[in-house]
Design a protein around this motif. Structure first.
Motif, mmCIF file in Angstrom:
data_model
loop_
_atom_site.group_PDB
_atom_site.id
_atom_site.type_symbol
_atom_site.label_atom_id
_atom_site.label_comp_id
_atom_site.label_asym_id
_atom_site.label_seq_id
_atom_site.Cartn_x
_atom_site.Cartn_y
_atom_site.Cartn_z
ATOM 1 N N LEU A 203 -105.887 -15.408 105.672
ATOM 2 C CA LEU A 203 -106.343 -14.796 104.423
ATOM 3 C C LEU A 203 -105.250 -14.778 103.360
ATOM 4 O O LEU A 203 -105.524 -15.019 102.182
ATOM 5 C CB LEU A 203 -106.843 -13.367 104.676
ATOM 6 N N LEU A 204 -104.030 -14.499 103.764
ATOM 7 C CA LEU A 204 -102.920 -14.495 102.807
ATOM 8 C C LEU A 204 -102.709 -15.896 102.219
ATOM 9 O O LEU A 204 -102.460 -16.037 101.011
ATOM 10 C CB LEU A 204 -101.641 -13.996 103.473
ATOM 11 N N GLU A 205 -102.846 -16.903 103.046
ATOM 12 C CA GLU A 205 -102.709 -18.282 102.570
ATOM 13 C C GLU A 205 -103.826 -18.621 101.577
ATOM 14 O O GLU A 205 -103.576 -19.197 100.515
ATOM 15 C CB GLU A 205 -102.742 -19.241 103.758
ATOM 16 N N ARG A 206 -105.053 -18.253 101.920
ATOM 17 C CA ARG A 206 -106.185 -18.504 101.013
ATOM 18 C C ARG A 206 -106.008 -17.768 99.689
ATOM 19 O O ARG A 206 -106.278 -18.324 98.624
ATOM 20 C CB ARG A 206 -107.492 -18.065 101.655
ATOM 21 N N ALA A 207 -105.585 -16.515 99.766
ATOM 22 C CA ALA A 207 -105.395 -15.723 98.557
ATOM 23 C C ALA A 207 -104.324 -16.338 97.667
ATOM 24 O O ALA A 207 -104.456 -16.352 96.436
ATOM 25 C CB ALA A 207 -105.043 -14.283 98.921
ATOM 26 N N GLU A 208 -103.284 -16.872 98.265
ATOM 27 C CA GLU A 208 -102.212 -17.506 97.491
ATOM 28 C C GLU A 208 -102.730 -18.745 96.765
ATOM 29 O O GLU A 208 -102.419 -18.971 95.600
ATOM 30 C CB GLU A 208 -101.043 -17.877 98.399
ATOM 31 N N VAL A 209 -103.549 -19.539 97.447
ATOM 32 C CA VAL A 209 -104.133 -20.735 96.828
ATOM 33 C C VAL A 209 -105.015 -20.323 95.643
ATOM 34 O O VAL A 209 -104.943 -20.936 94.567
ATOM 35 C CB VAL A 209 -104.940 -21.554 97.863
ATOM 36 N N ILE A 210 -105.819 -19.296 95.834
ATOM 37 C CA ILE A 210 -106.692 -18.829 94.758
ATOM 38 C C ILE A 210 -105.870 -18.329 93.582
ATOM 39 O O ILE A 210 -106.146 -18.656 92.421
ATOM 40 C CB ILE A 210 -107.659 -17.744 95.274
ATOM 41 N N GLU A 211 -104.848 -17.540 93.859
ATOM 42 C CA GLU A 211 -104.018 -17.016 92.783
ATOM 43 C C GLU A 211 -103.295 -18.134 92.038
ATOM 44 O O GLU A 211 -103.161 -18.081 90.815
ATOM 45 C CB GLU A 211 -103.040 -15.980 93.326
ATOM 46 N N ARG B 28 -103.809 -19.177 87.923
ATOM 47 C CA ARG B 28 -102.693 -19.233 86.975
ATOM 48 C C ARG B 28 -102.678 -20.508 86.135
ATOM 49 O O ARG B 28 -101.863 -20.630 85.224
ATOM 50 C CB ARG B 28 -101.365 -19.107 87.722
ATOM 51 N N HIS B 29 -103.568 -21.441 86.418
ATOM 52 C CA HIS B 29 -103.551 -22.705 85.670
ATOM 53 C C HIS B 29 -103.930 -22.478 84.208
ATOM 54 O O HIS B 29 -104.745 -21.602 83.910
ATOM 55 C CB HIS B 29 -104.503 -23.729 86.317
ATOM 56 N N LEU C 210 -113.363 -20.771 82.737
ATOM 57 C CA LEU C 210 -113.471 -19.308 82.747
ATOM 58 C C LEU C 210 -114.520 -18.838 83.752
ATOM 59 O O LEU C 210 -114.317 -17.845 84.449
ATOM 60 C CB LEU C 210 -113.789 -18.780 81.345
ATOM 61 N N ALA C 211 -115.631 -19.555 83.837
ATOM 62 C CA ALA C 211 -116.668 -19.207 84.818
ATOM 63 C C ALA C 211 -116.140 -19.404 86.234
ATOM 64 O O ALA C 211 -116.374 -18.566 87.117
ATOM 65 C CB ALA C 211 -117.921 -20.044 84.587
ATOM 66 N N ASP C 212 -115.426 -20.507 86.447
ATOM 67 C CA ASP C 212 -114.834 -20.761 87.763
ATOM 68 C C ASP C 212 -113.817 -19.677 88.116
ATOM 69 O O ASP C 212 -113.761 -19.201 89.250
ATOM 70 C CB ASP C 212 -114.158 -22.129 87.813
ATOM 71 N N ASP C 213 -113.002 -19.311 87.122
ATOM 72 C CA ASP C 213 -111.993 -18.275 87.357
ATOM 73 C C ASP C 213 -112.641 -16.945 87.716
ATOM 74 O O ASP C 213 -112.140 -16.221 88.581
ATOM 75 C CB ASP C 213 -111.101 -18.103 86.126
ATOM 76 N N ALA D 128 -115.471 -16.497 89.254
ATOM 77 C CA ALA D 128 -115.932 -16.598 90.641
ATOM 78 C C ALA D 128 -114.753 -16.485 91.603
ATOM 79 O O ALA D 128 -114.835 -15.786 92.623
ATOM 80 C CB ALA D 128 -116.677 -17.910 90.857
ATOM 81 N N LEU D 129 -113.652 -17.162 91.269
ATOM 82 C CA LEU D 129 -112.459 -17.095 92.121
ATOM 83 C C LEU D 129 -111.901 -15.678 92.190
ATOM 84 O O LEU D 129 -111.438 -15.238 93.243
ATOM 85 C CB LEU D 129 -111.384 -18.054 91.614
ATOM 86 N N GLU D 130 -111.935 -14.960 91.088
ATOM 87 C CA GLU D 130 -111.452 -13.577 91.089
ATOM 88 C C GLU D 130 -112.291 -12.717 92.027
ATOM 89 O O GLU D 130 -111.762 -11.848 92.722
ATOM 90 C CB GLU D 130 -111.473 -13.009 89.672
#
Length: 105
Positions: A18-26, A30-31, A44-47, A49-51
């Motif tokens: 989970l920590l690895e997945r969360a890091e990828v999402i974060e 940041r892009h 923005l819509a993708d972001d 959903a990712l949030e």
């Protein structure tokens, strides 16, 4: 703690994942936005959903850390409501459980 070693190992493995997945999402969040306004809307819509996904991951990370702390301080496996033992089958199925079946939400 020895009774829960297997569960603790599973929780630690899940936590690392989970920590690895969360890091990828974060990292993805940041892009910088694209210069094209229509692409910005998609980004923005993708972001958004990712949030939402990140929030769910963070909640599970917190629950796992709490379960590991309970294992460490010998309170794991006791119902937070009545103090009775939580069945081992329940803990194996839902290792983050804090309540027995009788008091489960």
């Amino acid at each position: 703690m020895s009774a829960y070693n297997e569960i603790a190992t599973q929780l630690k493995t899940r936590l690392a994942d989970l920590l690895e997945r969360a890091e990828v999402i974060e990292d993805d969040l940041r892009h910088p936005l694209d210069a094209d306004s229509s692409e910005q809307a998609v980004d923005l819509a993708d972001d958004e959903a990712l949030e939402g996904v990140d929030e769910v991951l963070r909640a599970e990370i917190q629950q796992i850390r709490y379960a590991l702390a309970r294992i460490e301080n010998d309170t794991y496996g006791s119902c937070a409501t009545c103090g009775e033992d939580i069945g081992l089958d329940r803990l194996k199925a839902r290792p983050i459980a804090t309540r027995c079946i009788k008091h489960a939400d």
